[in-house]
Design a protein around this motif. Structure first.
Motif, PDB file in Angstrom:
ATOM      1  N   GLY A 105      52.648  35.480  35.910  1.00 47.95           N
ATOM      2  CA  GLY A 105      51.415  34.969  36.495  1.00 47.95           C
ATOM      3  C   GLY A 105      50.525  36.024  37.109  1.00 47.95           C
ATOM      4  O   GLY A 105      49.558  35.708  37.792  1.00 47.95           O
ATOM      5  N   ARG A 106      50.827  37.310  36.853  1.00 45.70           N
ATOM      6  CA  ARG A 106      50.014  38.397  37.401  1.00 45.70           C
ATOM      7  C   ARG A 106      49.258  39.091  36.259  1.00 45.70           C
ATOM      8  O   ARG A 106      49.344  40.290  36.062  1.00 45.70           O
ATOM      9  N   TYR A 107      48.509  38.287  35.534  1.00 48.45           N
ATOM     10  CA  TYR A 107      47.852  38.802  34.326  1.00 48.45           C
ATOM     11  C   TYR A 107      46.773  39.830  34.621  1.00 48.45           C
ATOM     12  O   TYR A 107      46.342  40.559  33.728  1.00 48.45           O
ATOM     13  N   ASN A 108      46.344  39.920  35.885  1.00 47.55           N
ATOM     14  CA  ASN A 108      45.371  40.966  36.230  1.00 47.55           C
ATOM     15  C   ASN A 108      45.972  42.362  36.094  1.00 47.55           C
ATOM     16  O   ASN A 108      45.238  43.358  36.040  1.00 47.55           O
ATOM     17  N   LEU A 109      47.297  42.454  36.026  1.00 44.94           N
ATOM     18  CA  LEU A 109      47.974  43.743  35.871  1.00 44.94           C
ATOM     19  C   LEU A 109      48.362  44.025  34.423  1.00 44.94           C
ATOM     20  O   LEU A 109      48.953  45.072  34.134  1.00 44.94           O
ATOM     21  N   CYS A 110      48.022  43.115  33.519  1.00 39.90           N
ATOM     22  CA  CYS A 110      48.357  43.266  32.108  1.00 39.90           C
ATOM     23  C   CYS A 110      47.712  44.526  31.534  1.00 39.90           C
ATOM     24  O   CYS A 110      46.519  44.771  31.717  1.00 39.90           O
ATOM     25  N   ALA A 156      36.538  34.277  43.776  1.00 37.13           N
ATOM     26  CA  ALA A 156      37.932  34.434  43.351  1.00 37.13           C
ATOM     27  C   ALA A 156      38.499  35.768  43.827  1.00 37.13           C
ATOM     28  O   ALA A 156      39.685  35.869  44.165  1.00 37.13           O
ATOM     29  N   CYS A 157      37.638  36.799  43.864  1.00 37.35           N
ATOM     30  CA  CYS A 157      38.073  38.092  44.420  1.00 37.35           C
ATOM     31  C   CYS A 157      38.451  37.930  45.884  1.00 37.35           C
ATOM     32  O   CYS A 157      39.463  38.476  46.341  1.00 37.35           O
ATOM     33  N   GLY A 158      37.636  37.193  46.630  1.00 34.90           N
ATOM     34  CA  GLY A 158      37.931  36.958  48.037  1.00 34.90           C
ATOM     35  C   GLY A 158      39.205  36.160  48.234  1.00 34.90           C
ATOM     36  O   GLY A 158      40.005  36.444  49.136  1.00 34.90           O
ATOM     37  N   VAL A 159      39.415  35.161  47.380  1.00 31.83           N
ATOM     38  CA  VAL A 159      40.640  34.357  47.462  1.00 31.83           C
ATOM     39  C   VAL A 159      41.866  35.237  47.207  1.00 31.83           C
ATOM     40  O   VAL A 159      42.859  35.179  47.950  1.00 31.83           O
ATOM     41  N   HIS A 160      41.784  36.051  46.163  1.00 30.65           N
ATOM     42  CA  HIS A 160      42.926  36.908  45.827  1.00 30.65           C
ATOM     43  C   HIS A 160      43.204  37.909  46.946  1.00 30.65           C
ATOM     44  O   HIS A 160      44.362  38.158  47.296  1.00 30.65           O
ATOM     45  N   ALA A 161      42.134  38.488  47.520  1.00 29.08           N
ATOM     46  CA  ALA A 161      42.309  39.455  48.601  1.00 29.08           C
ATOM     47  C   ALA A 161      42.973  38.809  49.812  1.00 29.08           C
ATOM     48  O   ALA A 161      43.874  39.393  50.434  1.00 29.08           O
ATOM     49  N   CYS A 162      42.536  37.607  50.161  1.00 30.16           N
ATOM     50  CA  CYS A 162      43.122  36.930  51.321  1.00 30.16           C
ATOM     51  C   CYS A 162      44.574  36.546  51.071  1.00 30.16           C
ATOM     52  O   CYS A 162      45.410  36.596  51.980  1.00 30.16           O
ATOM     53  N   ARG A 163      44.890  36.174  49.836  1.00 30.60           N
ATOM     54  CA  ARG A 163      46.276  35.884  49.504  1.00 30.60           C
ATOM     55  C   ARG A 163      47.126  37.149  49.581  1.00 30.60           C
ATOM     56  O   ARG A 163      48.243  37.132  50.097  1.00 30.60           O
ATOM     57  N   GLY A 294      47.474  46.843  47.521  1.00 35.99           N
ATOM     58  CA  GLY A 294      46.332  46.936  46.629  1.00 35.99           C
ATOM     59  C   GLY A 294      45.881  45.554  46.185  1.00 35.99           C
ATOM     60  O   GLY A 294      46.664  44.606  46.137  1.00 35.99           O
ATOM     61  N   VAL A 295      44.582  45.452  45.885  1.00 34.86           N
ATOM     62  CA  VAL A 295      43.998  44.195  45.397  1.00 34.86           C
ATOM     63  C   VAL A 295      43.167  44.526  44.167  1.00 34.86           C
ATOM     64  O   VAL A 295      42.240  45.335  44.240  1.00 34.86           O
ATOM     65  N   PHE A 296      43.491  43.894  43.038  1.00 35.86           N
ATOM     66  CA  PHE A 296      42.747  44.149  41.811  1.00 35.86           C
ATOM     67  C   PHE A 296      42.273  42.828  41.209  1.00 35.86           C
ATOM     68  O   PHE A 296      43.073  42.039  40.711  1.00 35.86           O
ATOM     69  N   ARG A 297      40.991  42.599  41.319  1.00 29.53           N
ATOM     70  CA  ARG A 297      40.353  41.395  40.790  1.00 29.53           C
ATOM     71  C   ARG A 297      41.040  40.130  41.308  1.00 29.53           C
ATOM     72  O   ARG A 297      41.060  39.874  42.493  1.00 29.53           O
ATOM     73  N   TYR A 298      41.663  39.340  40.414  1.00 22.03           N
ATOM     74  CA  TYR A 298      42.235  38.052  40.792  1.00 22.03           C
ATOM     75  C   TYR A 298      43.199  37.619  39.705  1.00 22.03           C
ATOM     76  O   TYR A 298      43.219  38.152  38.584  1.00 22.03           O
ATOM     77  N   SER A 299      44.011  36.655  40.034  1.00 13.24           N
ATOM     78  CA  SER A 299      44.988  36.110  39.093  1.00 13.24           C
ATOM     79  C   SER A 299      45.313  34.686  39.510  1.00 13.24           C
ATOM     80  O   SER A 299      45.890  34.467  40.576  1.00 13.24           O
ATOM     81  N   ASN A 300      44.906  33.725  38.695  1.00 13.98           N
ATOM     82  CA  ASN A 300      45.107  32.302  38.994  1.00 13.98           C
ATOM     83  C   ASN A 300      44.405  31.873  40.283  1.00 13.98           C
ATOM     84  O   ASN A 300      44.894  30.998  41.003  1.00 13.98           O
ATOM     85  N   PRO A 303      40.931  28.309  40.176  1.00 15.07           N
ATOM     86  CA  PRO A 303      41.059  26.907  40.586  1.00 15.07           C
ATOM     87  C   PRO A 303      40.901  26.702  42.087  1.00 15.07           C
ATOM     88  O   PRO A 303      40.241  25.749  42.528  1.00 15.07           O
ATOM     89  N   ALA A 304      41.489  27.589  42.890  1.00 15.50           N
ATOM     90  CA  ALA A 304      41.370  27.458  44.345  1.00 15.50           C
ATOM     91  C   ALA A 304      39.926  27.698  44.782  1.00 15.50           C
ATOM     92  O   ALA A 304      39.407  26.992  45.660  1.00 15.50           O
ATOM     93  N   ALA A 305      39.274  28.692  44.186  1.00 11.71           N
ATOM     94  CA  ALA A 305      37.884  28.982  44.536  1.00 11.71           C
ATOM     95  C   ALA A 305      36.995  27.775  44.234  1.00 11.71           C
ATOM     96  O   ALA A 305      36.160  27.373  45.057  1.00 11.71           O
TER      97      ALA A 305
END
Length: 361
Positions: A105-110, A156-163, A294-300, A303-305
């Motif tokens: 589920g971490r496809y941003n690192l693919c 979505a970037c903000g959501v991923h960063a906060c997570r 580190g935070v790189f873009r977003y992953s899943n 939907p939350a955003a």
């Protein structure tokens, strides 16, 4: 059949042209989207001004744009989840779906991630028609505007960063930088239950918007302030030491401030990419057992955003300060580049504004 596919193509440094491109032919598993709104991202500006971002270089004509929404115009015969007329927000990147990162589920690192307007894919979506895969096109409820759909990408970037920063109920948060990403991170941190949020910047106009969005406190960083003064001021304004820090600038000064100001046992999440390297107070982080993430873009996170916008937990409409037609793309980039008129988020419209909104935005 439509023939107008006006497209914004970046040829090199400050060489942005509008030209007609063929309307894409879709495969059985793809959808054709009549584009509506595209936000101008800081990354787009870097490509426009410098011809590169880090090691990614504009080495050929390159369609720009990746913060977007549109309306489904056509679907491939194997597509069952969308139909013509559906209004969608478009997540711009997809992984290979078979590597270990994608399966976790971490496809941003693919390593094979295909991301709109980023090599090896040179096709962005600042164009009237764009083809995409349906499972990362998110249907918008009727009451969510096309502009809000385009804003889901930075959100979505903000959501991923906060997570990644582990923000939760009661967190006391320091956000470094109040550009568009800093502001959506502020909104997300509040929605996730942060009890206090202080945000910094070098522009008072941006801090004013942050304050109007509910920031507990704002700190204007001036060139004559020492690092010690900045740390002290953060603690004074927050009334405590932050236990969560999100660096939305990613330069040496903010990375250092984040670590020095953070509470022992806290988390510093770095999502900005201003500098490739930085000298940081590592011993300070070690003895305080601070996690640096580190935070790189977003992953899943789309939907939350979308859910937070749809249910009213987050109001991001005020971030859009300027609107331009696609024929005015160069002017839109200049406004975003120089911050004319207090520009925060500049939106480019490929269709007449509000054509696809249930009510005027």
């Amino acid at each position: 059949m439509a023939k107008d596919n006006l497209t914004a193509v970046l040829y090199g440094v400050e060489d942005l042209r509008l030209e007609q491109r063929p309307i894409p032919e879709i495969e059985d598993h793809e959808v054709l989207i009549e584009m509506d709104c595209i936000g101008v991202c800081g990354t787009d500006i870097h490509y426009f001004v410098h011809g590169k971002v880090g090691d990614v270089v504009v080495d050929r004509p390159w369609i720009i744009g990746h913060e977007s929404s549109g309306v489904i115009a056509k679907v491939g015969k194997n597509v069952t989840t969308l139909k013509p007329g559906d209004r969608v927000a478009i997540e711009p990147g997809a992984g290979c779906r078979v590597c270990e990162f994608c399966k976790k589920g971490r496809y941003n690192l693919c390593k094979s991630l295909v991301y709109c307007a980023t090599p090896p894919i040179h096709g962005g979506n600042l164009t009237r028609y764009y083809k995409h895969i349906p499972d990362i096109c998110f249907k918008l409820p009727d009451h969510v505007s096309m502009e809000e759909g385009g804003l889901l990408e930075p959100l979505a970037c903000g959501v991923h960063a906060c997570r990644r920063a582990g923000i939760e109920l009661g967190s006391e948060v320091l956000i470094l930088g109040s550009g568009p990403i800093g502001l959506v991170t502020l909104a997300t941190a509040q929605a996730m239950g942060a009890s206090k949020v202080i945000i910094t910047d070098m522009l008072q106009s941006r801090l004013d918007i942050a304050k109007s969005m509910g920031a507990t406190a704002t700190l204007l960083i001036t060139k004559d302030m020492t690092e010690e003064e900045q740390v002290k001021k953060v603690h004074e304004l927050l009334g405590s030491e932050p236990d969560r820090v999100v660096d939305c600038f990613g330069g040496e000064p903010t990375a250092r401030l984040g670590i020095l100001a953070c509470r022992s046992g806290g988390i510093v999440a770095v999502m900005g990419m201003a500098h490739a390297e930085a000298k940081i107070p590592l011993i300070n982080a070690l003895v305080k057992e601070i996690d640096i993430r580190g935070v790189f873009r977003y992953s899943n996170d789309y939907p939350a955003a979308l859910a937070m916008v749809a249910n009213g937990s987050i109001d991001i409409k005020k971030l859009v300060t300027h609107h331009f037609d696609i024929t005015e793309t160069k002017k839109a980039f200049d406004v975003a580049r120089y911050g004319h008129g207090g520009a925060i988020k500049v939106m480019i419209h490929c269709q007449p504004r509000n054509k696809n909104n249930q009510k005027p935005f």
